[in-house]
Design an enzyme around this catalytic site. Structure first.
Site, PDB file in Angstrom:
ATOM      1  N   TYR A  31     -19.353   0.426  -1.544  1.00 15.72           N
ATOM      2  CA  TYR A  31     -18.296   0.380  -0.524  1.00 15.72           C
ATOM      3  C   TYR A  31     -18.869   0.800   0.836  1.00 15.72           C
ATOM      4  O   TYR A  31     -18.625   0.141   1.859  1.00 15.72           O
ATOM      5  CB  TYR A  31     -17.172   1.314  -0.956  1.00 15.72           C
ATOM      6  CG  TYR A  31     -16.015   1.434   0.004  1.00 15.72           C
ATOM      7  CD1 TYR A  31     -15.062   0.421   0.106  1.00 15.72           C
ATOM      8  CD2 TYR A  31     -15.854   2.572   0.806  1.00 15.72           C
ATOM      9  CE1 TYR A  31     -13.979   0.542   0.972  1.00 15.72           C
ATOM     10  CE2 TYR A  31     -14.786   2.705   1.666  1.00 15.72           C
ATOM     11  CZ  TYR A  31     -13.849   1.687   1.748  1.00 15.72           C
ATOM     12  OH  TYR A  31     -12.783   1.811   2.611  1.00 15.72           O
ATOM     13  N   SER A  51     -20.914  -1.918   2.286  1.00 17.90           N
ATOM     14  CA  SER A  51     -20.087  -3.023   2.795  1.00 17.90           C
ATOM     15  C   SER A  51     -19.461  -2.644   4.140  1.00 17.90           C
ATOM     16  O   SER A  51     -19.384  -3.461   5.064  1.00 17.90           O
ATOM     17  CB  SER A  51     -19.012  -3.408   1.776  1.00 17.90           C
ATOM     18  OG  SER A  51     -17.976  -2.443   1.706  1.00 17.90           O
TER      19      SER A  51
HETATM   20  N1  LIG Z   1      -6.613   4.086   2.638  1.00 18.16           N
HETATM   21  C1  LIG Z   1      -7.680   4.730   3.107  1.00 18.16           C
HETATM   22  O1  LIG Z   1      -7.779   5.967   3.009  1.00 18.16           O
HETATM   23  C2  LIG Z   1      -8.784   3.947   3.785  1.00 18.16           C
HETATM   24  C3  LIG Z   1      -9.844   4.674   4.341  1.00 18.16           C
HETATM   25  C4  LIG Z   1     -10.870   3.982   4.980  1.00 18.16           C
HETATM   26  C5  LIG Z   1     -10.819   2.591   5.070  1.00 18.16           C
HETATM   27  N2  LIG Z   1      -9.776   1.915   4.512  1.00 18.16           N
HETATM   28  C6  LIG Z   1      -9.776   0.449   4.609  1.00 18.16           C
HETATM   29  O2  LIG Z   1      -8.531  -0.011   5.079  1.00 18.16           O
HETATM   30  C7  LIG Z   1      -8.280  -1.318   4.547  1.00 18.16           C
HETATM   31  C8  LIG Z   1      -6.880  -1.347   3.939  1.00 18.16           C
HETATM   32  O3  LIG Z   1      -6.872  -0.482   2.813  1.00 18.16           O
HETATM   33  P1  LIG Z   1      -5.546   0.102   2.144  1.00 18.16           P
HETATM   34  O4  LIG Z   1      -5.827   1.523   1.903  1.00 18.16           O
HETATM   35  O5  LIG Z   1      -4.365  -0.314   2.919  1.00 18.16           O
HETATM   36  O6  LIG Z   1      -5.620  -0.646   0.722  1.00 18.16           O
HETATM   37  P2  LIG Z   1      -4.519  -1.330  -0.200  1.00 18.16           P
HETATM   38  O7  LIG Z   1      -5.149  -1.472  -1.531  1.00 18.16           O
HETATM   39  O8  LIG Z   1      -3.213  -0.650  -0.088  1.00 18.16           O
HETATM   40  O9  LIG Z   1      -4.381  -2.783   0.461  1.00 18.16           O
HETATM   41  C9  LIG Z   1      -5.459  -3.687   0.428  1.00 18.16           C
HETATM   42  C10 LIG Z   1      -4.900  -5.093   0.332  1.00 18.16           C
HETATM   43  O10 LIG Z   1      -6.019  -5.995   0.350  1.00 18.16           O
HETATM   44  C11 LIG Z   1      -5.751  -7.026  -0.568  1.00 18.16           C
HETATM   45  N3  LIG Z   1      -6.994  -7.633  -1.009  1.00 18.16           N
HETATM   46  C12 LIG Z   1      -8.021  -7.040  -1.663  1.00 18.16           C
HETATM   47  N4  LIG Z   1      -8.968  -7.939  -1.930  1.00 18.16           N
HETATM   48  C13 LIG Z   1      -8.537  -9.124  -1.428  1.00 18.16           C
HETATM   49  C14 LIG Z   1      -9.074 -10.425  -1.400  1.00 18.16           C
HETATM   50  N5  LIG Z   1     -10.257 -10.738  -1.968  1.00 18.16           N
HETATM   51  N6  LIG Z   1      -8.368 -11.408  -0.802  1.00 18.16           N
HETATM   52  C15 LIG Z   1      -7.162 -11.141  -0.251  1.00 18.16           C
HETATM   53  N7  LIG Z   1      -6.592  -9.932  -0.251  1.00 18.16           N
HETATM   54  C16 LIG Z   1      -7.282  -8.933  -0.846  1.00 18.16           C
HETATM   55  C17 LIG Z   1      -5.005  -6.340  -1.716  1.00 18.16           C
HETATM   56  O11 LIG Z   1      -4.277  -7.302  -2.499  1.00 18.16           O
HETATM   57  C18 LIG Z   1      -4.119  -5.372  -0.965  1.00 18.16           C
HETATM   58  O12 LIG Z   1      -2.865  -5.949  -0.660  1.00 18.16           O
HETATM   59  C19 LIG Z   1      -9.408  -1.599   3.544  1.00 18.16           C
HETATM   60  O13 LIG Z   1     -10.395  -2.389   4.160  1.00 18.16           O
HETATM   61  C20 LIG Z   1      -9.975  -0.223   3.262  1.00 18.16           C
HETATM   62  O14 LIG Z   1     -11.335  -0.272   2.905  1.00 18.16           O
HETATM   63  C21 LIG Z   1      -8.747   2.560   3.875  1.00 18.16           C
END
Ligand SMILES: NC(=O)c1ccc[n+]([C@@H]2O[C@H](COP(=O)([O-])OP(=O)(O)OC[C@H]3O[C@@H](n4cnc5c(N)ncnc54)[C@H](O)[C@@H]3O)[C@@H](O)[C@H]2O)c1
Length: 247
Positions: free
Chosen positions: A155, A158
């Site tokens: 991760y 990426s």
């Molecule tokens: N939540 C955190 O603490 C956090 C911290 C750092 C970074 N992020 C980043 O923020 C972004 C959003 O994360 P989140 O926490 O809201 O996650 P989440 O799991 O709630 O939402 C992610 C969404 O992405 C969709 N998804 C995943 N793979 C996919 C694909 N191949 N094609 C289409 N849709 C796809 C999922 O279906 C989901 O609806 C991500 O990139 C995550 O890495 C989140």
């Protein structure tokens, strides 16, 4: 102030968490939102919920790791709306696995969705924005992409790649009127983060800088800022939502 009223905003990962909150907020602020996710029923529910609040959202189902699906989705968005003014890319996956136990497939799947997909998407949307002569992109990156991680090396790699891509896009597209920024949201209360931190959530959240995890709606406020006024001249920047605490 730069308004997002009547701008076309493509929001990925819109079925859940940060993407869902961003889709709601941008639509309520007057943007025409296109909510994209691979979760068909989830993204459909989000569009219905936005419409029920009197705002505008269409939805599209797409695996955002697949170049052909992304190309078709972007083409269809341009055919329907004529332009893409704002890209919020929040689709992503995150699964814990100690570095030396990572399988080839776990590595590849994370890189496929988080990094390859980001390149395909930003290239295709970038072409449209360059043709328009304007646009702004906000990519959800991560502190782990800056600092590395023992149990999330795939991760972190990426997200580190996404950060370098954000800067390259900013350099390549700036003279065409397009700004590109990354946002490290920190610990945000979403299914992704809860699954990645199954133990001691409350303790970790309490130890964070503000004494709590962020709610997706709070991160959406920063996305709204970057989509409008904040993205007018700021580009190639990786914003953190708060000073990072040790982990
Ligand atoms: N939540 C955190 O603490 C956090 C911290 C750092 C970074 N992020 C980043 O923020 C972004 C959003 O994360 P989140 O926490 O809201 O996650 P989440 O799991 O709630 O939402 C992610 C969404 O992405 C969709 N998804 C995943 N793979 C996919 C694909 N191949 N094609 C289409 N849709 C796809 C999922 O279906 C989901 O609806 C991500 O990139 C995550 O890495 C989140």
């Amino acid at each position: 102030m730069v308004s997002i009223q009547n701008k076309v905003a493509l929001v990925t990962g819109a079925a859940s968490g940060i993407g869902r909150a961003a889709a709601h907020l941008l639509a309520l602020e007057g943007a025409q939102v296109l909510a994209v996710d691979r979760d068909e029923s989830g993204v459909g529910r989000v569009c219905e919920a936005i419409s029920a609040r009197g705002a505008r959202a269409g939805c599209a189902v797409c695996d955002l790791g697949e170049a052909e699906q992304i190309r078709a989705m972007v083409e269809s968005a341009l055919a329907q709306y004529g332009r893409i003014d704002v890209l919020v890319h929040a689709a992503g996956i995150c699964h814990a696995m100690p570095l030396l136990q990572l399988s080839d497939d776990q590595w590849r799947e994370t890189l496929r969705i988080n990094l390859d997909g980001t390149f395909f998407l930003t290239r295709d949307v970038g072409r449209a924005m360059v043709e328009q002569g304007s646009g702004t992109m906000i990519l959800m990156t991560s502190d782990r992409g800056v600092y590395g991680s023992i149990d999330y090396a795939h991760y972190a790699a990426s997200k580190g790649g996404m950060i370098a891509l954000t800067k390259s896009l900013a350099l390549a597209l700036g003279k065409h009127g397009v700004t590109v920024n990354g946002l490290n949201p920190g610990m945000t209360d979403t299914p992704l983060a809860r699954t990645a931190n199954p133990k001691n959530w409350d303790i970790k959240a309490a130890a964070d800088v503000l004494g709590k995890a962020a709610m997706p709606d709070e991160i959406a406020q920063t996305i709204l800022f970057l989509a409008g006024t904040g993205g007018a001249y700021t580009t190639g920047q990786i914003l953190g939502t708060r000073i990072r605490y040790g982990q």
